[in-house]
Design a protein around this motif. Structure first.
Motif, PDB file in Angstrom:
ATOM      1  N   SER A  61       0.801  -0.857   0.116  1.00  0.00           N
ATOM      2  CA  SER A  61       0.062   0.018  -0.077  1.00  0.00           C
ATOM      3  C   SER A  61       0.795   1.373  -0.103  1.00  0.00           C
ATOM      4  O   SER A  61       0.153   2.156  -0.269  1.00  0.00           O
ATOM      5  CB  SER A  61      -1.030   0.000   1.293  1.00  0.00           C
ATOM      6  OG  SER A  61      -0.097   0.123   2.347  1.00  0.00           O
TER       7      SER A  61
ATOM      8  N   VAL B  28       1.444   4.327  -2.599  1.00  0.00           N
ATOM      9  CA  VAL B  28       0.747   5.672  -2.429  1.00  0.00           C
ATOM     10  C   VAL B  28       1.221   6.069  -1.148  1.00  0.00           C
ATOM     11  O   VAL B  28       1.066   5.630  -0.033  1.00  0.00           O
ATOM     12  CB  VAL B  28      -0.733   5.592  -2.234  1.00  0.00           C
ATOM     13  CG1 VAL B  28      -1.182   7.145  -2.207  1.00  0.00           C
ATOM     14  CG2 VAL B  28      -1.094   4.937  -3.627  1.00  0.00           C
TER      15      VAL B  28
ATOM     16  N   ILE C 266       2.705   7.364   2.325  1.00  0.00           N
ATOM     17  CA  ILE C 266       2.068   7.822   3.376  1.00  0.00           C
ATOM     18  C   ILE C 266       0.643   7.513   3.490  1.00  0.00           C
ATOM     19  O   ILE C 266      -0.010   6.714   4.602  1.00  0.00           O
ATOM     20  CB  ILE C 266       2.174   9.446   3.711  1.00  0.00           C
ATOM     21  CG1 ILE C 266       4.070   9.804   3.859  1.00  0.00           C
ATOM     22  CG2 ILE C 266       1.439   9.660   5.063  1.00  0.00           C
ATOM     23  CD1 ILE C 266       4.121  11.091   3.786  1.00  0.00           C
ATOM     24  N   VAL C 267      -0.109   7.826   2.417  1.00  0.00           N
ATOM     25  CA  VAL C 267      -1.538   7.992   2.706  1.00  0.00           C
ATOM     26  C   VAL C 267      -1.945   6.193   2.577  1.00  0.00           C
ATOM     27  O   VAL C 267      -2.911   5.936   3.174  1.00  0.00           O
ATOM     28  CB  VAL C 267      -2.170   8.813   1.386  1.00  0.00           C
ATOM     29  CG1 VAL C 267      -3.914   8.166   1.307  1.00  0.00           C
ATOM     30  CG2 VAL C 267      -1.980  10.205   1.622  1.00  0.00           C
ATOM     31  N   GLY C 268      -1.244   5.746   1.700  1.00  0.00           N
ATOM     32  CA  GLY C 268      -1.650   4.337   1.456  1.00  0.00           C
ATOM     33  C   GLY C 268      -1.674   3.376   2.551  1.00  0.00           C
ATOM     34  O   GLY C 268      -2.465   2.643   2.983  1.00  0.00           O
TER      35      GLY C 268
ATOM     36  N   VAL D  51      -1.445   4.328   5.792  1.00  0.00           N
ATOM     37  CA  VAL D  51      -2.531   4.791   6.977  1.00  0.00           C
ATOM     38  C   VAL D  51      -3.812   4.091   6.786  1.00  0.00           C
ATOM     39  O   VAL D  51      -4.540   3.812   7.284  1.00  0.00           O
ATOM     40  CB  VAL D  51      -2.465   6.126   6.938  1.00  0.00           C
ATOM     41  CG1 VAL D  51      -3.716   6.963   7.740  1.00  0.00           C
ATOM     42  CG2 VAL D  51      -1.214   6.916   7.291  1.00  0.00           C
ATOM     43  N   ILE D  52      -4.258   4.372   5.405  1.00  0.00           N
ATOM     44  CA  ILE D  52      -5.594   3.813   5.074  1.00  0.00           C
ATOM     45  C   ILE D  52      -5.578   2.242   5.435  1.00  0.00           C
ATOM     46  O   ILE D  52      -6.647   1.869   5.836  1.00  0.00           O
ATOM     47  CB  ILE D  52      -5.853   4.109   3.557  1.00  0.00           C
ATOM     48  CG1 ILE D  52      -6.065   5.590   3.341  1.00  0.00           C
ATOM     49  CG2 ILE D  52      -6.987   3.334   3.107  1.00  0.00           C
ATOM     50  CD1 ILE D  52      -6.511   6.075   1.888  1.00  0.00           C
TER      51      ILE D  52
ATOM     52  N   SER E  72      -8.037   0.686   7.843  1.00  0.00           N
ATOM     53  CA  SER E  72      -9.304   0.009   7.158  1.00  0.00           C
ATOM     54  C   SER E  72     -10.244  -0.906   7.975  1.00  0.00           C
ATOM     55  O   SER E  72     -11.427  -1.262   7.394  1.00  0.00           O
ATOM     56  CB  SER E  72      -8.643  -1.132   6.021  1.00  0.00           C
ATOM     57  OG  SER E  72      -7.783  -1.845   6.493  1.00  0.00           O
TER      58      SER E  72
END
Length: 402
Positions: free
Chosen positions: A117, A120, A122-124, A126-127, A131
Motif C-alpha cells: 500500500s 501511495v 504515507i496515505v496508502g 495509513v488507510i 481499514s
C-alpha cells in the motif's frame, strides 16, 4: 481483581499508532544513512570518485542489513507471540482468527499488504492500517487482516487470547478445562465444531465411581456415583424347598440360575433416590410441552457450529446459577460486547430448540422462516424450529437438525 474473560477489539487509532511505532527504527536508520551520505558528499572534494562510491555503498549496505534483520526479528516475534514494538507499547496483540499466535505465513501476508500500500506514499499505509473502520463486523479486521485471517485485540482492556487458550479460552477457566489437542472441542482442532467446556478424560470415559475429590456434574451422575459407592448387602442364602437337596436349584427354577438377592436392589434404589434429592433441581427447565431432547446443530453467523445435545448456556462467558444443571457451556466471542456473559438458556428437542433469554442487556429474538421476528421476553422459553434464526445481541445462529 477478577479477570476480564472477554476479548476487546483494538480501536483504529491504537492500530495506527502501533503501526507507526513499528517503523520508527527503520526511519531512524535511513535518516542516519542519508546524514552520512550528505556528509560524504560535502567532503567529496577530498575524495576520489571511487572512494566516494565505496563509502556510500558501504553505508547503504550497513543500513540495508540492519533493516532486513529488524524486519525478520519483528516478523518472528509477531508470528510467535503477537507482539511488536508498537503492539507492546499500546497493549495490543496480533492473533489468528482462532485467537492463537498467527504464525509466519499470516504475519507475512498482512505486513506485505501494508508495504504494498506504500505505493501511495504515507496515505496508502495509513488507510490500510485504518481499514478496520469499514469492517461491518464490529470493526474487527482491516483489509490486510481479512486477507491474512488475523485479528488485533487490546489486552489492556480485555483478555490476551494467545496466553489464555485462544478465542474460546474462557473454557480454560472452567472446571475440567479444555480437551486435549486433536479432540473435538479443542481450539486448535481444524473442525469448526466446538463444545465448551470439554470434559476431563476420566469423566468422558464413563460414570463416576468413587474418584477421590470428584463432584458429580449432574443428578444422573450423582445417582450413579452414590449407587456405585453404597454398601451392598450380601446375598441371602436361599432356603431349599422341600424335597430339594442342599446346593441344588429350587424346584421349578432354570438349571444354572443363580440365587436371587432380595436386599441388594432396595439398597441401590434408596441410595440413588437420596442422591437425586440432594442434587437439587434445575432452575430453568425444558417446557413440559417439549418432546424428549434429540439434539440440534447451531450454525453461528461467523461459521462456528455448536453441537447442542440436551441443554446449554450461551454467552461471552456463561455460568450456571446455584443449583442449575446444564450439559454444556457455549462461549461466544463477541468483540463488540453486545452479548451478555450468560445470554441464553438452550434446550434441544426433536424439532428444534427451546430458547430462554437470561435477562440479557441487549435482548434476543427469533426470526422464523416467514421472515417475522419475534422478541424474547426474559425468562420465557420460546421455540425455534429447524431453519429459524436466533438473535442474541449483535450475534445470531441458525437452528438445524443434529
Amino acid at each position: 481483581m477478577a479477570q476480564n474473560l472477554n476479548l476487546v477489539n483494538a480501536v483504529a487509532a491504537k492500530r495506527l499508532v502501533a503501526g507507526l511505532l513499528d517503523i520508527v527504527p527503520v526511519v531512524i536508520a535511513w535518516m542516519i544513512f542519508y546524514g552520512i551520505n550528505l556528509a560524504t558528499l560535502q567532503s567529496s572534494s577530498y575524495l576520489s570518485s571511487s572512494d566516494l562510491i565505496s563509502e556510500m555503498a558501504t553505508s547503504s549496505m550497513v543500513v540495508s542489513v540492519f533493516v532486513l534483520a529488524y524486519a525478520v526479528a519483528i516478523w518472528g516475534w509477531e508470528a510467535s507471540t503477537g507482539k511488536t514494538p508498537g503492539n507492546l507499547a499500546l497493549g495490543l496483540r496480533t492473533s489468528d482468527e482462532d485467537g492463537f499466535a498467527p504464525g509466519w505465513g499470516k504475519v507475512f501476508i498482512r505486513r506485505l499488504l501494508v508495504w504494498v500500500s506504500g505505493i501511495v506514499p504515507i496515505v496508502g499505509p495509513v488507510i490500510m492500517l485504518l481499514s478496520n473502520l469499514w469492517d461491518p463486523n464490529h470493526q474487527r479486521q482491516g483489509w490486510h487482516d481479512k486477507a491474512a485471517r488475523t485479528l488485533v485485540v487490546d489486552v489492556n482492556q480485555g483478555r490476551n487470547p494467545i496466553t489464555t487458550g485462544g478465542l474460546f479460552g474462557p473454557s480454560a477457566f472452567a472446571p475440567g478445562g479444555m480437551t486435549a489437542p486433536g479432540q473435538p472441542g479443542h481450539p486448535g482442532n481444524l473442525s469448526t465444531e466446538r463444545q465448551w467446556p470439554a470434559l476431563n478424560p476420566d469423566l468422558a470415559a464413563g460414570p463416576i465411581t468413587g474418584i477421590p475429590g470428584r463432584t458429580p456434574t449432574n443428578a444422573t451422575d450423582a445417582g450413579t456415583a452414590a449407587a456405585a459407592e453404597a454398601p451392598v448387602a450380601p446375598a441371602a442364602e436361599p432356603t431349599p424347598a422341600a424335597g430339594t437337596a442342599p446346593g441344588q436349584p429350587a424346584v421349578g427354577a432354570p438349571a444354572g440360575a443363580p440365587a436371587a438377592s432380595s436386599s441388594a436392589a432396595p439398597v441401590l434404589d434408596e441410595a440413588a433416590a437420596a442422591a437425586e434429592d440432594e442434587a437439587g433441581h434445575t432452575q430453568l427447565r425444558t417446557p413440559a410441552s417439549a418432546p424428549a431432547a434429540t439434539g440440534a446443530r447451531l450454525r453461528c453467523d461467523d461459521g462456528q457450529v455448536l453441537a447442542l445435545a440436551t441443554t446449554a448456556l450461551l454467552g461471552r462467558n456463561p455460568a450456571a446459577q446455584d443449583g442449575e444443571e446444564v450439559a454444556d457451556l457455549f462461549n461466544i466471542a463477541d468483540m463488540g460486547r453486545s452479548v451478555s456473559k450468560t445470554h441464553l438458556h438452550l434446550a434441544a428437542d426433536s424439532s428444534g430448540v427451546w430458547v430462554t433469554d437470561r435477562n440479557s442487556t441487549n435482548g434476543s429474538g427469533i426470526t422464523g422462516s416467514d421472515g417475522t421476528r419475534r422478541p424474547l421476553a426474559a425468562g420465557q422459553a420460546q421455540h425455534a424450529g429447524h431453519g429459524d434464526t436466533v438473535h442474541f445481541g449483535d450475534r445470531s445462529f441458525v437452528v438445524g437438525p443434529a
